[in-house]
Design a protein around this motif. Structure first.
Motif, PDB file in Angstrom:
ATOM      1  N   TYR A 180      -3.788   8.054  -6.238  1.00 20.57           N
ATOM      2  CA  TYR A 180      -2.591   8.786  -6.657  1.00 20.57           C
ATOM      3  C   TYR A 180      -2.339   8.525  -8.133  1.00 20.57           C
ATOM      4  N   ARG A 187       0.834  -1.206   0.000  1.00 17.59           N
ATOM      5  CA  ARG A 187       0.000   0.000   0.000  1.00 17.59           C
ATOM      6  C   ARG A 187       0.864   1.251   0.000  1.00 17.59           C
ATOM      7  N   ARG A 188       0.456   2.251  -0.782  1.00 18.33           N
ATOM      8  CA  ARG A 188       1.102   3.555  -0.745  1.00 18.33           C
ATOM      9  C   ARG A 188       0.393   4.356   0.349  1.00 18.33           C
ATOM     10  N   LYS A 239       0.711   8.287 -11.307  1.00 17.73           N
ATOM     11  CA  LYS A 239       2.106   8.138 -11.716  1.00 17.73           C
ATOM     12  C   LYS A 239       2.159   8.406 -13.216  1.00 17.73           C
TER      13      LYS A 239
END
Length: 135
Positions: A91, A84-85, A93
């Motif tokens: 989010y 998990r971020r 990228k």
């Protein structure tokens, strides 16, 4: 008798605690695209899996939308996540070739929504109280 009861309780707890997520990839099944009909019994049967804990790591549900740059092509992948971020529900990228929008959540079947709807809802939930303070 006590051993049988204890084992029965453990078996029920083990099945109840597994997180359920949609798992599919629009590259192999177009039904997994962004406009996903999560209420369809056929899709539920085909795409819902139990995400079990792995090596002591608690799973979460994830949805990733890949947009290929200079193309109208995109791909959606829904799965169980294990890395998990932290600090983000969603989010983005970017690279020279693609843009990747990722949303991660911890409730059963929460990876069914379009990526941006979660981000917009989160943005409004944060922005409204801030704007209200200045009015």
């Amino acid at each position: 008798m006590k051993v049988v009861i204890a084992l029965s309780v453990l078996a029920v707890v083990g099945t109840v605690t597994a997180l359920k997520c949609f798992t599919c990839n629009s590259q192999t099944d177009s039904a997994c695209n962004d406009l996903f009909n999560s209420d369809s019994p056929a899709l539920q049967q085909a795409f819902i899996v139990d995400c079990d804990e792995k090596d002591g790591v608690t799973p979460f549900c994830r949805k990733v939308k890949y947009a290929i740059k200079n193309s109208s092509e995109y791909r959606v992948q829904r799965d169980c996540g294990y890395m998990r971020r932290e600090g983000y529900d969603c989010y983005q990228k970017r690279s020279e070739d693609y843009v990747m929008d990722t949303c991660q959540c911890e409730n059963d079947l929460c990876n069914n929504a379009p990526s941006l709807s979660t981000s917009v809802a989160t943005m409004f939930a944060v922005a409204v109280p801030i704007v209200a303070r200045f009015l």
